[in-house]
Design a protein around this motif. Structure first.
Motif, short mmCIF file in Angstrom:
data_model
loop_
_atom_site.label_atom_id
_atom_site.label_comp_id
_atom_site.label_asym_id
_atom_site.label_seq_id
_atom_site.Cartn_x
_atom_site.Cartn_y
_atom_site.Cartn_z
N PRO A 171 -76.71 0.08 -10.04
CA PRO A 171 -75.91 1.08 -10.76
C PRO A 171 -75.34 0.59 -12.08
CG PRO A 171 -75.39 1.13 -8.42
CD PRO A 171 -76.29 -0.05 -8.63
N ASP A 172 -74.81 -0.63 -12.11
CA ASP A 172 -74.19 -1.12 -13.35
C ASP A 172 -75.21 -1.19 -14.49
OD1 ASP A 172 -71.78 -1.29 -12.08
OD2 ASP A 172 -71.80 -3.49 -11.89
N ASP A 173 -76.43 -1.62 -14.19
CA ASP A 173 -77.45 -1.73 -15.22
C ASP A 173 -77.85 -0.34 -15.73
OD1 ASP A 173 -77.34 -4.42 -14.81
OD2 ASP A 173 -79.36 -4.62 -13.99
N ALA A 174 -78.03 0.60 -14.80
CA ALA A 174 -78.40 1.96 -15.20
C ALA A 174 -77.33 2.58 -16.08
CB ALA A 174 -78.64 2.82 -13.96
N VAL A 175 -76.07 2.46 -15.67
CA VAL A 175 -74.98 3.05 -16.44
C VAL A 175 -74.88 2.40 -17.82
CG1 VAL A 175 -72.47 3.29 -16.56
CG2 VAL A 175 -73.68 3.82 -14.44
N SER A 176 -75.07 1.10 -17.88
CA SER A 176 -75.01 0.40 -19.17
C SER A 176 -76.07 0.91 -20.13
CB SER A 176 -75.18 -1.11 -18.95
OG SER A 176 -75.20 -1.80 -20.19
N GLU A 177 -77.28 1.15 -19.63
CA GLU A 177 -78.36 1.66 -20.47
C GLU A 177 -78.09 3.10 -20.92
OE1 GLU A 177 -80.86 0.13 -21.72
OE2 GLU A 177 -80.88 -1.76 -20.60
N ASP A 204 -65.49 2.26 -38.00
CA ASP A 204 -64.82 1.82 -36.78
C ASP A 204 -64.71 2.98 -35.80
OD1 ASP A 204 -63.53 -0.01 -35.13
OD2 ASP A 204 -61.54 0.61 -35.81
N ALA A 205 -65.75 3.80 -35.78
CA ALA A 205 -65.73 5.00 -34.94
C ALA A 205 -66.29 4.70 -33.55
CB ALA A 205 -66.53 6.12 -35.60
N THR A 206 -65.82 5.44 -32.59
CA THR A 206 -66.36 5.37 -31.24
C THR A 206 -66.73 6.78 -30.80
OG1 THR A 206 -64.17 5.61 -30.22
CG2 THR A 206 -64.96 3.37 -30.64
N VAL A 207 -67.59 6.86 -29.81
CA VAL A 207 -68.06 8.16 -29.32
C VAL A 207 -67.66 8.30 -27.86
CG1 VAL A 207 -70.06 9.62 -28.87
CG2 VAL A 207 -70.00 8.19 -30.92
N VAL A 252 -75.06 4.58 -21.25
CA VAL A 252 -73.89 4.65 -22.12
C VAL A 252 -74.15 4.01 -23.48
CG1 VAL A 252 -71.50 3.86 -22.38
CG2 VAL A 252 -72.27 4.80 -20.20
N GLY A 253 -74.86 2.90 -23.49
CA GLY A 253 -75.12 2.22 -24.76
C GLY A 253 -73.84 1.79 -25.44
N THR A 254 -73.65 2.22 -26.69
CA THR A 254 -72.46 1.83 -27.46
C THR A 254 -71.34 2.87 -27.36
OG1 THR A 254 -73.37 2.85 -29.47
CG2 THR A 254 -73.85 0.52 -29.09
N ASP A 255 -71.54 3.91 -26.57
CA ASP A 255 -70.48 4.90 -26.37
C ASP A 255 -69.32 4.30 -25.58
OD1 ASP A 255 -72.25 6.71 -27.53
OD2 ASP A 255 -72.84 7.59 -25.61
N GLU A 256 -68.19 5.02 -25.60
CA GLU A 256 -67.15 4.73 -24.64
C GLU A 256 -67.65 5.12 -23.25
OE1 GLU A 256 -63.41 6.50 -25.61
OE2 GLU A 256 -63.43 5.82 -27.69
N SER A 292 -79.18 13.00 -22.55
CA SER A 292 -79.72 13.52 -21.30
C SER A 292 -81.04 12.83 -20.95
CB SER A 292 -79.93 15.03 -21.39
OG SER A 292 -78.70 15.70 -21.58
N GLY A 293 -81.82 12.44 -21.96
CA GLY A 293 -83.05 11.71 -21.71
C GLY A 293 -82.78 10.35 -21.10
N LEU A 294 -81.76 9.66 -21.63
CA LEU A 294 -81.39 8.37 -21.07
C LEU A 294 -80.86 8.53 -19.65
CD1 LEU A 294 -79.62 6.79 -24.17
CD2 LEU A 294 -81.84 6.15 -23.21
N LEU A 295 -80.07 9.59 -19.41
CA LEU A 295 -79.57 9.84 -18.06
C LEU A 295 -80.72 10.09 -17.09
CD1 LEU A 295 -77.19 10.34 -16.12
CD2 LEU A 295 -77.24 12.75 -16.84
#
Length: 258
Positions: free
Chosen positions: A24-30, A121-124, A32-36, A7-10
């Motif tokens: 928008p693409d840059d904001a969303v990338s930051e 090999d986990a994803t979030v 989401v990070g390594t999440d799905e 929520s802090g990143l959002l």
């Protein structure tokens, strides 16, 4: 509470997007990070979950001008506006993002993260729930105030831990005390945030890491009463740490930033 709550990143990168500092693409990338890719349910006008970029665009179209962070715990519903059903969701998650804007545009977003796959090999997957909340602006905590509170709480905690002889409590306890003295910083903040926000956020994250090990048994001869005393000494610091994170992630919304 996560060392870097989603929520802090959002809030931070959502505010940068809403202010026009990043696309928008840059904001969303930051965010989401390594999440799905994150999905959002409850977006006005949408009957199915949508992507984060569409959700943020819809909020902007509705008149939302910013986001603020809530990091509540039981007994201290910091920055939660209500209603009770939303507050309960945020308390379970330990975090939420709340919109700021024109009347009638008050929404809260709460993340739910689930881990999939095998170890190594986990994803979030992260699903955000967006719901209408009470339109109650929550001023503060502001950055300068939160930074001062955090410094005072850290000083008091060091005094209390020294008095409790934490240094004699084993390796983890010694790291607890030593970690409070560290000064290094490499925190990057979103565009539109003052540099001071990075310093405060770095200190809060460092203290958060210390707090996560403060009450653990680490092989030393430490009793339940001693652990309780240690945690009691750190309780005001934990609250100051949460307030500092709320202020730092939302610092772009302060009218007079320092």
């Amino acid at each position: 509470m996560l060392a870097e709550p989603r929520s802090g990143l959002l809030v931070a990168w959502g505010n940068a997007l809403l202010a026009g500092h990043v696309p928008p693409d840059d904001a969303v990338s930051e965010i989401v990070g390594t999440d799905e890719p994150h999905r959002v349910t409850g977006v006005p006008g949408e009957s199915v979950p949508v992507g984060l970029s569409l959700a943020l665009g819809r909020l902007r179209a509705l008149g939302v001008s910013g986001l603020r962070l809530a990091l509540p715990v039981s007994g201290d519903p910091l920055a939660l506006p209500g209603p009770p059903a939303f507050n309960d969701l945020a308390l379970v998650a330990g975090e939420a993002a709340i919109t700021v804007g024109a009347p009638g545009t008050a929404y809260g977003l709460v993340p739910e993260a689930t881990r999939h796959g095998s170890i190594g090999d986990a994803t979030v997957r992260v699903a955000w729930r967006m719901v209408e909340v009470a339109d109650r602006p929550a001023p503060g905590p502001f950055l300068a105030e939160a930074e001062r509170e955090l410094a005072e709480a850290m000083r008091d905690a060091i005094e209390d831990l020294t008095r409790l002889d934490v240094a004699g409590g084993g390796p983890a306890a010694q790291r607890t005390l030593a970690g409070l003295y560290r000064k290094d910083s490499d925190t990057r903040v979103a565009p539109g945030h003052p540099g001071r926000a990075g310093r405060v956020l770095d200190q809060a994250r460092r203290i958060h890491a210390v707090l996560t090990v403060a009450g653990r048994e680490d092989g030393a001869a430490i009793s339940a009463a001693e652990i309780s005393a240690r945690l009691g000494a750190l309780a005001p610091l934990e609250r100051a740490c949460r307030r500092a994170m709320v202020a730092a992630y939302g610092a772009a919304l302060e009218p007079d930033r320092a």
